[in-house]
Design a protein around this motif. Sequence first.
Motif, PDB file in Angstrom:
ATOM      1  N   ASN A 120     -15.154  14.701  17.746  1.00 57.01           N
ATOM      2  CA  ASN A 120     -15.444  15.028  19.147  1.00 57.01           C
ATOM      3  C   ASN A 120     -14.375  14.468  20.064  1.00 57.01           C
ATOM      4  OD1 ASN A 120     -18.020  16.254  18.710  1.00 57.01           O
ATOM      5  ND2 ASN A 120     -18.905  14.202  18.410  1.00 57.01           N
ATOM      6  N   HIS A 121     -14.012  15.265  21.069  1.00 62.60           N
ATOM      7  CA  HIS A 121     -13.173  14.780  22.167  1.00 62.60           C
ATOM      8  C   HIS A 121     -13.938  14.965  23.468  1.00 62.60           C
ATOM      9  CE1 HIS A 121      -8.738  14.642  20.638  1.00 62.60           C
ATOM     10  NE2 HIS A 121      -9.564  14.055  19.807  1.00 62.60           N
ATOM     11  N   GLU A 122     -13.596  14.182  24.467  1.00 61.24           N
ATOM     12  CA  GLU A 122     -14.273  14.315  25.758  1.00 61.24           C
ATOM     13  C   GLU A 122     -13.799  15.543  26.515  1.00 61.24           C
ATOM     14  OE1 GLU A 122     -13.926  10.827  28.089  1.00 61.24           O
ATOM     15  OE2 GLU A 122     -15.073   9.553  26.701  1.00 61.24           O
ATOM     16  N   THR A 123     -12.492  15.847  26.393  1.00 58.74           N
ATOM     17  CA  THR A 123     -11.912  16.925  27.194  1.00 58.74           C
ATOM     18  C   THR A 123     -11.532  18.109  26.317  1.00 58.74           C
ATOM     19  OG1 THR A 123     -10.972  15.247  28.666  1.00 58.74           O
ATOM     20  CG2 THR A 123     -10.103  17.497  28.854  1.00 58.74           C
ATOM     21  N   PRO A 124     -11.989  19.313  26.646  1.00 61.74           N
ATOM     22  CA  PRO A 124     -11.594  20.501  25.863  1.00 61.74           C
ATOM     23  C   PRO A 124     -10.097  20.747  25.973  1.00 61.74           C
ATOM     24  CG  PRO A 124     -13.481  20.976  27.281  1.00 61.74           C
ATOM     25  CD  PRO A 124     -12.931  19.653  27.721  1.00 61.74           C
ATOM     26  N   SER A 125      -9.522  21.257  24.891  1.00 58.36           N
ATOM     27  CA  SER A 125      -8.098  21.569  24.881  1.00 58.36           C
ATOM     28  C   SER A 125      -7.848  22.677  23.863  1.00 58.36           C
ATOM     29  CB  SER A 125      -7.284  20.321  24.520  1.00 58.36           C
ATOM     30  OG  SER A 125      -5.907  20.630  24.379  1.00 58.36           O
ATOM     31  N   ASP A 126      -6.680  23.298  23.997  1.00 55.48           N
ATOM     32  CA  ASP A 126      -6.301  24.322  23.013  1.00 55.48           C
ATOM     33  C   ASP A 126      -5.595  23.696  21.817  1.00 55.48           C
ATOM     34  OD1 ASP A 126      -4.193  23.802  24.961  1.00 55.48           O
ATOM     35  OD2 ASP A 126      -3.019  25.269  23.855  1.00 55.48           O
ATOM     36  N   ARG A 127      -5.279  22.392  21.909  1.00 52.40           N
ATOM     37  CA  ARG A 127      -4.639  21.695  20.792  1.00 52.40           C
ATOM     38  C   ARG A 127      -5.113  20.247  20.793  1.00 52.40           C
ATOM     39  NH1 ARG A 127       0.362  19.240  18.902  1.00 52.40           N
ATOM     40  NH2 ARG A 127       0.925  20.200  16.886  1.00 52.40           N
ATOM     41  N   LEU A 128      -5.885  19.901  19.764  1.00 54.02           N
ATOM     42  CA  LEU A 128      -6.459  18.568  19.688  1.00 54.02           C
ATOM     43  C   LEU A 128      -5.937  17.857  18.447  1.00 54.02           C
ATOM     44  CD1 LEU A 128      -8.980  20.738  20.542  1.00 54.02           C
ATOM     45  CD2 LEU A 128      -9.967  18.538  21.179  1.00 54.02           C
ATOM     46  N   MET A 129      -5.509  16.611  18.639  1.00 59.61           N
ATOM     47  CA  MET A 129      -4.994  15.793  17.547  1.00 59.61           C
ATOM     48  C   MET A 129      -5.891  14.574  17.402  1.00 59.61           C
ATOM     49  SD  MET A 129      -2.195  15.744  15.444  1.00 59.61           S
ATOM     50  CE  MET A 129      -0.697  16.316  16.270  1.00 59.61           C
ATOM     51  N   THR A 137      -3.916  28.879  25.604  1.00 58.18           N
ATOM     52  CA  THR A 137      -4.478  27.960  26.600  1.00 58.18           C
ATOM     53  C   THR A 137      -5.812  28.451  27.142  1.00 58.18           C
ATOM     54  OG1 THR A 137      -3.166  29.075  28.315  1.00 58.18           O
ATOM     55  CG2 THR A 137      -2.210  27.102  27.313  1.00 58.18           C
ATOM     56  N   LYS A 138      -6.149  29.699  26.850  1.00 61.29           N
ATOM     57  CA  LYS A 138      -7.434  30.261  27.291  1.00 61.29           C
ATOM     58  C   LYS A 138      -8.563  29.977  26.306  1.00 61.29           C
ATOM     59  CE  LYS A 138      -5.073  34.033  29.700  1.00 61.29           C
ATOM     60  NZ  LYS A 138      -4.899  35.505  29.812  1.00 61.29           N
ATOM     61  N   VAL A 139      -8.202  29.426  25.134  1.00 61.17           N
ATOM     62  CA  VAL A 139      -9.212  29.147  24.102  1.00 61.17           C
ATOM     63  C   VAL A 139      -9.222  27.648  23.865  1.00 61.17           C
ATOM     64  CG1 VAL A 139      -9.952  29.601  21.733  1.00 61.17           C
ATOM     65  CG2 VAL A 139      -8.812  31.396  23.059  1.00 61.17           C
ATOM     66  N   LYS A 140     -10.260  26.984  24.386  1.00 58.22           N
ATOM     67  CA  LYS A 140     -10.337  25.533  24.320  1.00 58.22           C
ATOM     68  C   LYS A 140     -11.659  25.082  23.711  1.00 58.22           C
ATOM     69  CE  LYS A 140      -7.354  24.845  28.379  1.00 58.22           C
ATOM     70  NZ  LYS A 140      -7.216  24.178  29.694  1.00 58.22           N
ATOM     71  N   GLU A 141     -11.610  23.946  23.039  1.00 63.39           N
ATOM     72  CA  GLU A 141     -12.792  23.315  22.470  1.00 63.39           C
ATOM     73  C   GLU A 141     -12.639  21.804  22.590  1.00 63.39           C
ATOM     74  OE1 GLU A 141     -15.590  24.468  21.331  1.00 63.39           O
ATOM     75  OE2 GLU A 141     -15.162  26.623  21.208  1.00 63.39           O
ATOM     76  N   SER A 142     -13.759  21.102  22.439  1.00 60.75           N
ATOM     77  CA  SER A 142     -13.707  19.636  22.458  1.00 60.75           C
ATOM     78  C   SER A 142     -14.312  19.027  21.206  1.00 60.75           C
ATOM     79  CB  SER A 142     -14.434  19.085  23.695  1.00 60.75           C
ATOM     80  OG  SER A 142     -15.799  19.487  23.671  1.00 60.75           O
ATOM     81  N   SER A 143     -15.009  19.826  20.400  1.00 58.63           N
ATOM     82  CA  SER A 143     -15.643  19.254  19.219  1.00 58.63           C
ATOM     83  C   SER A 143     -15.653  20.242  18.066  1.00 58.63           C
ATOM     84  CB  SER A 143     -17.080  18.824  19.537  1.00 58.63           C
ATOM     85  OG  SER A 143     -17.888  19.946  19.832  1.00 58.63           O
ATOM     86  N   PHE A 144     -15.631  19.699  16.849  1.00 63.35           N
ATOM     87  CA  PHE A 144     -15.668  20.498  15.621  1.00 63.35           C
ATOM     88  C   PHE A 144     -16.605  19.822  14.623  1.00 63.35           C
ATOM     89  CE2 PHE A 144     -11.528  21.035  17.577  1.00 63.35           C
ATOM     90  CZ  PHE A 144     -11.423  22.413  17.665  1.00 63.35           C
ATOM     91  N   ASN A 145     -17.385  20.625  13.949  1.00 62.40           N
ATOM     92  CA  ASN A 145     -18.300  20.110  12.931  1.00 62.40           C
ATOM     93  C   ASN A 145     -17.719  20.191  11.519  1.00 62.40           C
ATOM     94  OD1 ASN A 145     -20.431  19.513  14.736  1.00 62.40           O
ATOM     95  ND2 ASN A 145     -21.017  21.679  14.772  1.00 62.40           N
ATOM     96  N   SER A 146     -16.789  21.141  11.321  1.00 57.47           N
ATOM     97  CA  SER A 146     -16.291  21.384   9.950  1.00 57.47           C
ATOM     98  C   SER A 146     -14.832  21.839   9.992  1.00 57.47           C
ATOM     99  CB  SER A 146     -17.153  22.442   9.269  1.00 57.47           C
ATOM    100  OG  SER A 146     -17.219  23.626  10.060  1.00 57.47           O
ATOM    101  N   ILE A 147     -13.979  21.005  10.517  1.00 57.02           N
ATOM    102  CA  ILE A 147     -12.571  21.370  10.689  1.00 57.02           C
ATOM    103  C   ILE A 147     -11.731  21.005   9.465  1.00 57.02           C
ATOM    104  CG2 ILE A 147     -11.831  19.216  11.786  1.00 57.02           C
ATOM    105  CD1 ILE A 147     -10.849  22.856  12.776  1.00 57.02           C
ATOM    106  N   ALA A 148     -12.305  20.234   8.546  1.00 61.64           N
ATOM    107  CA  ALA A 148     -11.618  19.921   7.285  1.00 61.64           C
ATOM    108  C   ALA A 148     -12.654  19.777   6.188  1.00 61.64           C
ATOM    109  CB  ALA A 148     -10.788  18.647   7.399  1.00 61.64           C
ATOM    110  N   TYR A 149     -12.281  20.224   4.985  1.00 65.88           N
ATOM    111  CA  TYR A 149     -13.200  20.139   3.845  1.00 65.88           C
ATOM    112  C   TYR A 149     -12.691  19.091   2.860  1.00 65.88           C
ATOM    113  CZ  TYR A 149     -16.026  21.320  -0.200  1.00 65.88           C
ATOM    114  OH  TYR A 149     -16.888  21.242  -1.255  1.00 65.88           O
ATOM    115  N   VAL A 150     -13.609  18.324   2.272  1.00 62.60           N
ATOM    116  CA  VAL A 150     -13.286  17.275   1.314  1.00 62.60           C
ATOM    117  C   VAL A 150     -14.044  17.563   0.020  1.00 62.60           C
ATOM    118  CG1 VAL A 150     -13.156  14.789   0.924  1.00 62.60           C
ATOM    119  CG2 VAL A 150     -13.190  15.670   3.259  1.00 62.60           C
TER     120      VAL A 150
END
Length: 864
Positions: free
Chosen positions: A81-90, A172-185
């Motif tokens: 989770n991030h607080e601020t939505p963005s089109d590129r989150l690290m 830049t028009k597609v932003k998110e702040s959280s992901f539930n399944s962005i990587a698989y282990v």
Amino acid sequence: MAPPNEPVNSRTLDLIKTDSLFDLCEGKFTVKGVPLLHDVPENVFFSSFSSICKPSESNAPPSLLKKILAFSHKGGFFGFNHETPSDRLMNSLGSFNGKDFVSIFRFKTWWSTQWVGKSGSDLQMETQWILLEIPEIKSYVVIIPIIEKGFRSALFPGSNDHFMICAESGSTKVKESSFNSIAYVHFNENPYDLMKEAYSVLRVHLNTFKLLEEKTIPNLADKFGWCTWDAFYLTVNPVGVFHGLDDFTKGGVEPRFVIIDDGWQSISIDGANPNEDAKNLVLGGEQMTARLYRFDECDKFKKYESGLLLGPNSPPFNPKTIKELITKGIEHEHLGKQRDKAILSKSSDLAEIESKIKKVIKEIDDLFGGDQSSTSSVPKSECGSLCCKKKEYGLKAFTKDLRTKFKGLDDVYVWHALCGAWGGVRPGTTHLNTKIVPCKLSPGLDGTMVDLAVVKLVEGSIGLVDPNQANDFYDSMHSYLAESGVTGVKVDAIHCLEYVCSEHGGRVDLAKAYYEGLTKSIAKNFNGNGIIASMQQCNDFFFLGTNQVSMARVGDDFWFQDPNGDPMGAFWLQGVHMIHCSYNSLWMGNMIQPDWDMFLSDHICAKFHAGSRAICGGPIYLSDSVGSHDFDLIKKLVFPDGTIPKCIHFPLPTRDCLFKNPLFDQTTVLKIWNFNKYGGVIGAFNCQGAGWDPKEHKFRGFPECYKPITGTVHVTEVEWNQKKEASDLGKAEEYVVYFNQAEELSFMTQKSEPIQFTIQPSTFELYSFIPVTKLGGSIKFAPIGLTNMFNSGGTILGLEYVESGAKIKVKGGGNFLAYSSESPKKFQLNGSDVDFKWLSDGKLSLNLPWIEEACGVSDLSILF
């Protein structure tokens, strides 16, 4: 092919296991209680398979669902989770140090390769997955960045042993702040099972692609062919293609497919007449800013007249002219680089360089105009018979003539870029809505290698067809090609979509639209599988674009020399190619049939390449210039009828190579294992002498590593359990080991000491492991196959042991070899007694003829 889908019932879902092997608590991520990651940030969380994946919504066949549910407790998903939505989150996923890993990263937009290290900070940018060794429990864990919502992800190095995940939309028009399944282990004790299981889970979870086991591979996968690229580059023309195929046939091998590469399309350059072909192009870089202006063939193919090449006075071809053009084209390209440097440095040499460029262009134009028959123009047929009164023209006439002349030619493929041509489609020239879109590169690509194709695309932008018309776009191209006798396409420059996705919902949405259009067109026009994907080695293609695609390149291009001028590049680039192909197959091979690409039979390292292609398990094809062949070498790979002794799997690195660097650690020989129908094979290749330089962001030579390397090989390094048909072969009490290059025999059991070897730079050895069978209680016997072929074991098509001996079906002509502890009483070839040779060391041999009427297949009976 998989059976039709059946509904998933509740009993199937009951197989889900919820007891996860992983745990994330207080910043520590463990597997079976063993710490894997430390300092995991508080905003990162881990979810079990059962809480995220919804198998009931998948279109996967029930047999696959049953399998993945059975090992569902071995995997799970990272989110953050991030607080601020963005089109590129690290975001960091944690840190590790002192753990061996192997990974795959993108070194160019389109191409990926292997990298090893011990710390999260050792990763390279744009890593597609990382496989970690867990020696405490003799196991492995893979972390795979995937797709969620409109975002794709990749792994990056962090500081202080951390590694990062980057999720980006490309808009830049597609932003998110959280992901539930962005990587698989995923976890497994076997690294090869691990990769198969992980990608099977992702197939069900994402439901956007299919596994290789669900698809039918193209017909050309087990055949020999020829690609026109290195032979012609952009100067390809009908007369040259015809003479190229005729060359092989006269030399005793019959190509079963031809790929007419870049140079056949109708393209024009901005500022020039939009309805005229760009003229006198030689090398790839020259037309990367050009755009498609119609869907049919360019004039040099369009003017081809049926029957032209079938009569007694067919036009001649001068390969010398093409070679001179290519030489001048390379000179022109190098001068262009010098000019760019001179402009940047404001050098006083600029005027002199410009003068040289004009001179070379004039020489190229003269070569095109000075030998019409071998370049652009096509002479007319002089046949006056009644059958030629009604003439056909163009690509359709040409492919029909090719099939008339070359009876064994099963497939004709042609090249095109994903967006049409390199520069896309020219606006206003077709019925499609097309717009010139500037190219914008993701920041993640800053760490990749400088690439001429990328430079040119950024320079010229891309003529992008509206994604809503993707179906129409591909069908317009492909339906014409199919009607013209073309049976498939090689699609290149696939990842240019990510450059132009900003106004189209981001890279995931744009890719979905284009891949859906491509999928539908391939299904309609090319038998559902007539495609080779190329320049496609990024995760979003495999996760979104392989619903229909069943064969794709697993390596960068074959480079016959270093384009940047390193004279040793003719050698070290060849080992680099093999590393790309073998390690990429670890993940790509779950979704597509690996294609190891073409090579030149007269190259200084041709034999080195040939050894790897012999056991690659896919098609074998060359890009030889007309008249430039080593037929002695080719005939070690190919039967006269254009089929090949093909392995039944694709090669993968042995376990002792997985976490090593076979390019410049000065100690590791690349070993790759595969199977034939009645034995296993390990290829050992000395690839040392080059590698990726993280500081310079390029591959370069490491001359201090280009030296002989010692190593060992053992029968247990063949992963017999990876193919159902091979599993019983791994249970033999004893094996004969045949050294293909040394022409030696040895013996080995599961408990034997390994075989020692020393392999010179750019050379190899192929070790065949054949189970020994006892006949009559005491006679030991093992068939090896035709030793004049690199993949000797692949020549054995059938094997049956009877009470008094063995019956063997062999394809090919040449020296058949078997091990026999005693001399047979009788040896029969196709029912007739024949003389044979038996030596006291057990070598039993017979020279087999190629029998055309039997398609080269001989029946042997060996009786004791």
